[in-house]
Write a protein that holds these residues in place. Structure first.
Motif, PDB file in Angstrom:
ATOM      1  N   ALA A 114     -18.960 -53.289   9.017  1.00 33.15           N
ATOM      2  CA  ALA A 114     -19.899 -52.344   9.620  1.00 33.15           C
ATOM      3  C   ALA A 114     -19.187 -51.076  10.065  1.00 33.15           C
ATOM      4  O   ALA A 114     -19.680 -49.961   9.851  1.00 33.15           O
ATOM      5  CB  ALA A 114     -20.610 -52.999  10.803  1.00 33.15           C
TER       6      ALA A 114
ATOM      7  N   LEU B 148     -19.961 -47.216   9.105  1.00 33.68           N
ATOM      8  CA  LEU B 148     -20.294 -46.289  10.189  1.00 33.68           C
ATOM      9  C   LEU B 148     -19.353 -45.095  10.197  1.00 33.68           C
ATOM     10  O   LEU B 148     -19.771 -43.953  10.430  1.00 33.68           O
ATOM     11  CB  LEU B 148     -20.245 -47.011  11.540  1.00 33.68           C
TER      12      LEU B 148
ATOM     13  N   TYR C 289     -25.673 -48.462  15.127  1.00 37.90           N
ATOM     14  CA  TYR C 289     -25.217 -49.843  14.937  1.00 37.90           C
ATOM     15  C   TYR C 289     -26.175 -50.780  15.653  1.00 37.90           C
ATOM     16  O   TYR C 289     -26.358 -50.686  16.864  1.00 37.90           O
ATOM     17  CB  TYR C 289     -23.800 -49.998  15.485  1.00 37.90           C
TER      18      TYR C 289
ATOM     19  N   THR D 220     -26.875 -57.724  10.413  1.00 36.08           N
ATOM     20  CA  THR D 220     -26.556 -56.467  11.071  1.00 36.08           C
ATOM     21  C   THR D 220     -27.229 -55.335  10.309  1.00 36.08           C
ATOM     22  O   THR D 220     -27.168 -55.275   9.079  1.00 36.08           O
ATOM     23  CB  THR D 220     -25.030 -56.227  11.104  1.00 36.08           C
TER      24      THR D 220
ATOM     25  N   LEU E 176     -27.603 -51.142  10.039  1.00 43.06           N
ATOM     26  CA  LEU E 176     -27.019 -49.849  10.385  1.00 43.06           C
ATOM     27  C   LEU E 176     -28.039 -48.760  10.101  1.00 43.06           C
ATOM     28  O   LEU E 176     -28.942 -48.932   9.294  1.00 43.06           O
ATOM     29  CB  LEU E 176     -25.741 -49.584   9.580  1.00 43.06           C
TER      30      LEU E 176
END
Length: 343
Positions: free
Chosen positions: A14, A18, A30, A37, A39
């Motif tokens: 992640a 990012l 996030y 997860t 984003l």
């Protein structure tokens, strides 16, 4: 852009994505979940398309955010947000009631009205220290003295309080006295003020403008959230239409629509929405039915002597009766009435 990572993706994966988003001059988001997860990337769509995020082996899906309001949209956050004013939750399974007079008129007057509201079931207080009035000759509020009164009474009763902010220069002072800031209908598109309250962490009740569309209301909320403050509660308080029988036209279908499009909690102000004391109760019950997360109601110990909005303020006994009647509607809607927490 919404980026859904694969179930096996790590925090390091992640962070790599990012960093790529941030290095491109875009705003990264996030949002870790229990299963996946997610984003986010906000900014110029042409840059977003050129990032080729799908090439990363841990990316499962990428899709655009179609709404013009990004951060407050359910496309980005599908679950309901719960915003706390002090220890009072708004959103989710809760239905919370704010009560109090239109304006803070003095220590004894505010104590009587606030005490009656809390005794009947209000879990937060309302009261105006700075009053935007159509006529320059109308009561404009007590200013700092009124804020001091609110702070004393809210501490005495053990509940949080909300008051309206009209000027960015007053934000710090107001935040020292109350627990939430209200952006009134006249200031809904005061973008400098929206950005200023967005730079605080203080919860904000954002009232819909008298001529604002739903999209304009959600975009106003976007200003606050984008500036860094996610603690926004939307408030439907009626809009101006051709109808003159009531003060405003309380647009309850907007509540259901905003709940469908946004994850933010939505409350209703039937006092300003109707301007007629006898209509406040029925519209408060209707607010529960359409999915509102709470109501904000004007209560005054002597409405006939109120310095503002006496005609739409409930007498204490009327408010107490309404609170009893609302419980059945709240239960039928599958919600829980928020009760005051006594330390």
């Amino acid at each position: 852009m919404i980026i859904v990572l694969k179930a096996e993706a790590t925090k390091q994966d992640a962070d790599e994505i990012l960093a790529k988003i941030e290095n491109a001059g875009l705003k990264p988001l996030y949002m870790p979940g229990t299963e996946r997860t997610v984003l986010g990337a906000l900014g110029d769509e042409r840059i977003l398309q050129g990032l080729n995020i799908t090439a990363h082996p841990m990316v499962d899906d990428v899709k655009p955010i179609l709404a013009s309001y990004k951060r407050v949209s359910r496309e980005l956050y599908p679950s309901d947000s719960v915003v706390h004013i002090g220890n009072v939750p708004f959103g989710g399974e809760h239905f919370s009631i704010i009560g109090g007079p239109c304006a803070v008129e003095g220590l004894d007057e505010f104590r009587q009205s606030a005490s009656a509201a809390v005794k009947a079931g209000a879990v937060a207080l309302r009261g105006g220290a700075f009053k935007p009035r159509t006529s320059p000759y109308s009561f404009q509020g007590g200013g700092l003295d009124a804020l001091r009164v609110m702070k004393e009474i809210k501490q005495e009763l053990g509940v949080p309080a909300v008051t309206e902010v009209m000027d960015a220069a007053d934000i710090d002072m107001i935040c020292q006295h109350v627990d939430a800031l209200q952006i009134g209908a006249r200031n809904m598109q005061n973008f400098n003020l929206l950005k200023a309250v967005g730079r605080t962490e203080t919860p904000v009740i954002l009232k819909r403008g008298i001529s604002a569309t739903i999209e304009e209301t959600l975009l106003a909320a976007e200003y606050i959230v984008d500036a860094g403050n996610p603690n926004v509660i939307l408030c439907e308080r009626g809009i101006r239409t051709f109808e003159t029988a009531t003060r405003n036209t309380l647009d309850l279908n907007a509540v259901a629509f905003m709940k469908r499009k946004s994850h933010l909690p939505v409350i209703v102000d039937p006092s300003h929405g109707t301007g007629i004391r006898e209509l406040v109760g029925p519209m408060a019950k209707a607010a529960v039915a359409v999915g509102a997360d709470g109501v904000i109601i004007e209560v005054h110990h002597e409405p006939k002597n109120a310095l503002s909005d006496g005609q739409q303020s409930l007498y204490p006994e009327q408010f107490a009766q309404l609170m009893k009647e609302l419980d059945a509607f709240i239960t039928a809607a599958g919600r829980q009435t928020t009760k005051r927490k006594v330390a």
